[in-house]
Design an enzyme around this catalytic site. Structure first.
Site, PDB file in Angstrom:
ATOM      1  N   LYS A 116      47.594  57.071  37.367  1.00 44.95           N
ATOM      2  CA  LYS A 116      48.730  57.247  36.459  1.00 44.95           C
ATOM      3  C   LYS A 116      49.128  58.714  36.364  1.00 44.95           C
ATOM      4  O   LYS A 116      50.316  59.069  36.415  1.00 44.95           O
ATOM      5  CB  LYS A 116      48.368  56.734  35.059  1.00 44.95           C
ATOM      6  CG  LYS A 116      48.298  55.230  34.902  1.00 44.95           C
ATOM      7  CD  LYS A 116      47.997  54.924  33.439  1.00 44.95           C
ATOM      8  CE  LYS A 116      47.842  53.450  33.176  1.00 44.95           C
ATOM      9  NZ  LYS A 116      47.521  53.185  31.752  1.00 44.95           N
ATOM     10  N   HIS A 132      42.495  25.325  53.246  1.00 45.28           N
ATOM     11  CA  HIS A 132      43.288  25.538  54.454  1.00 45.28           C
ATOM     12  C   HIS A 132      43.643  27.008  54.641  1.00 45.28           C
ATOM     13  O   HIS A 132      44.523  27.336  55.442  1.00 45.28           O
ATOM     14  CB  HIS A 132      44.554  24.681  54.400  1.00 45.28           C
ATOM     15  CG  HIS A 132      44.262  23.213  54.407  1.00 45.28           C
ATOM     16  ND1 HIS A 132      44.163  22.483  55.565  1.00 45.28           N
ATOM     17  CD2 HIS A 132      44.007  22.348  53.389  1.00 45.28           C
ATOM     18  CE1 HIS A 132      43.875  21.222  55.272  1.00 45.28           C
ATOM     19  NE2 HIS A 132      43.777  21.117  53.948  1.00 45.28           N
ATOM     20  N   GLU A 190      37.725  45.145  36.234  1.00 47.66           N
ATOM     21  CA  GLU A 190      38.069  46.278  35.379  1.00 47.66           C
ATOM     22  C   GLU A 190      36.965  46.529  34.360  1.00 47.66           C
ATOM     23  O   GLU A 190      36.717  47.672  33.968  1.00 47.66           O
ATOM     24  CB  GLU A 190      39.409  46.035  34.676  1.00 47.66           C
ATOM     25  CG  GLU A 190      39.977  47.277  34.007  1.00 47.66           C
ATOM     26  CD  GLU A 190      41.397  47.093  33.524  1.00 47.66           C
ATOM     27  OE1 GLU A 190      42.341  47.453  34.263  1.00 47.66           O
ATOM     28  OE2 GLU A 190      41.578  46.562  32.404  1.00 47.66           O
TER      29      GLU A 190
END
EC number: 5.3.1.9
Length: 545
Positions: free
Chosen positions: A513, A374, A343
């Site tokens: 947004k 793994h 960000e």
């Protein structure tokens, strides 16, 4: 851009780095470097407050390092750093200072010291009252926030579990999806729950939706006195009061969300740890601030790591970095770093709005070791992309805070030794690799009957020469965690300064947004006018939820 703040690609050092890369660095081999320098570990080891960094397994030689340090000086890194610490408006798109460092400085050592410490003292006094569970009656603390109002506290509380108070549980809710909040509510008693509504603006869609639902649940379950069971951390105190909250702890517009752990946003951490340990967290961060401000660039850990990020991203063309903390308490650190780094530095224009002709933030991702081994380490060892790995190891760990039979202590100590051995082995294996000849000479495991041994050897060989950094922490305590996080903050600042970008805004969050606000009523009305064909089709598929 100020004449004294030059973008990295416009410096002579950048051009010289490009020439050095083309001439020799593109073919750098770690195995050869170690064979030719018995003191490489000492030369590329860096001591910083509360941690040690081994940079020796990176694609870095003395000429490249010298050029990177020259690059830092030619872009004016030290001047930018000093301007930030003094309160200059480095966030130029919003006209704001960048002063998260003031939140952890002594009262008289940074701008705004009096108001910072007045708020800190009040917040910690409140935290201690909550921790006095015999009088407060609180057993569960639920932090409702998202992004910077969630990721920092959610990372810090489990990291410092050994320092938390028994009988006082911490919960974190961030997702707009009700499947996170709803099951948690079924486990809570309204009379013994404290909700912290953490939102800088007190308008964040996800946070306010969860807050309204929590408030409705509280009232529906017979909860009384909202003002005693809801508290806010926000810059918009008036909105918190309108919500029904009497107790609100503020912070300032010069504190960015992803840098706000040290502010009132750290309230759930303060409640979990207590005032003494929270101040130690701040103290560790301040120690790293002083290191960043005063250490020579050649031994300045955040600077060196930030320059290494530039070296890999812009000259070697590497696109991501994996973070593997070998401590389960740091399991949320990769997610925290994703926001902090991507960000901050995921930008495509410089501070003057000019398009950048080079790449910026790498993708940052990871999981705790040994789980990561793994999952995705196969790709790190044998994949077609080279991905630098950041190992984080903790030397001393203790389970003394847990009610366990004494007979378990030697078993847990042996598990810790095995964990550390795995961490060291992975960085060694990434560097050393295994040649086809070595694989062929080994006794191979059972394979398909018709597969020639030389073909199987190619499957079982490892290219090696894969870079990594190892960060060693003496122990995971509040001061060490504070120093570690502050180090990452200043590392982000360093690479952002070289790239000439504003690391402290996040306009990329805003467009989605705005479009969400436009689309939300259309989910009810079905109105698809003016939308693109894909969105129209998806609306029709969804129907009316």
């Amino acid at each position: 851009m100020s004449a004294s703040w030059v973008r990295g690609d416009r410096t002579a050092a950048w051009a010289d780095l490009s020439a050095h890369f083309a001439a020799s660095a593109a073919n750098f081999d770690l195995r050869t470097a170690f064979a030719g320098d018995a003191r490489r570990f000492e030369r590329f080891g860096v001591e910083a407050p509360h941690l040690f960094a081994d940079l020796s397994k990176n694609w870095l030689d003395a000429p490249a390092l010298a050029l990177l340090l020259r690059l830092a000086r030619e872009v004016g890194l030290e001047g930018r750093r000093d301007a930030m610490l003094a309160g200059a408006p480095l966030n130029n798109t919003e006209g704001r200072a960048v002063l998260h460092t003031a939140l952890r400085a002594p009262r008289d050592a940074a701008p705004h010291g009096s108001e910072v410490h007045a708020t800190l003292d009040a917040m910690l006094a409140f935290a201690e009252r909550v921790r006095d569970t015999a009088h407060s009656g609180i057993t569960d603390v639920v932090n409702i926030g998202i992004g910077g109002s969630d990721l920092g506290p959610q990372m810090a509380v489990p990291a410092l579990q050994a320092y938390t108070q028994a009988g006082l549980r911490s919960h974190f809710v961030s997702n707009l999806d009700g499947h996170e909040l709803a099951p948690l509510l079924t486990q809570l008693d309204p009379q013994s729950t404290l909700f912290i509504i953490a939102s800088k603006t007190f308008t964040t869609q996800e946070t306010m939706a969860n807050a309204e639902t929590a408030k409705a649940w509280f009232l529906a379950r017979g909860g009384r006195d909202i003002a005693r069971h809801f508290v806010a951390t926000t810059t918009n105190v008036d909105a918190a009061v309108a919500f029904g909250i009497d107790t609100a702890f503020g912070f300032w517009d010069w504190v960015g969300g992803r840098y706000s752990l040290w502010s009132a946003i750290g309230l759930p951490v303060a409640i979990a740890l207590g005032a003494t340990h929270f101040r130690a967290l701040l103290g560790g961060a301040h120690a790293m601030d002083r290191h960043f401000a005063t250490a020579p660039l050649e031994r300045n850990l955040p600077v060196l790591l930030g320059l290494l990020d530039v070296w890999y991203r812009n000259f070697h063309g590497l696109t991501s970095r994996s973070v593997a903390p070998y401590h389960q308490g740091l399991r949320r650190l990769p997610a925290y770093l994703q926001q902090l780094e991507m960000e901050s530095n995921g930008k495509c224009v410089d501070r003057d709005g000019e398009p950048l002709p080079f790449a910026t933030s790498p993708v940052v991702w990871g999981e705790p070791g040994t789980n990561a081994q793994h999952a995705y380490f196969q790709m790190l060892h044998q994949g077609s992309d080279v991905i630098p790995v950041e190992f984080i190891a903790v030397r001393d760990t203790s389970h003394a805070h847990l009610d366990l039979p004494p007979a378990l202590q030697p078993l847990l100590a042996e598990q810790q030794r095995k964990l550390l051995a795995n961490c060291l082995a992975q960085s060694q294996a990434l560097m050393a690799g295994k040649s086809e000849a070595q694989a062929l000479a080994e006794r191979a495991p059972t394979a398909a009957a018709d597969m020639p041994r030389d073909v199987l050897a190619r499957h079982r060989s490892f290219p090696g020469n894969r870079p990594s950094t190892t960060l060693l922490l003496e122990r995971l305590d509040p001061a060490t965690l504070g120093a570690l996080i502050a180090m990452y903050e200043h590392r982000v600042f360093t690479s952002g300064a070289v790239w000439g970008i504003n690391s402290f805004d996040q306009w990329g969050v805003e467009l989605g947004k705005a479009m969400c606000s436009e689309l939300l009523p259309r989910l009810t009305t079905g109105d698809a006018s003016g939308l693109d064909g894909s969105t129209v089709g998806l609306l029709r598929k969804l129907g009316t939820p």
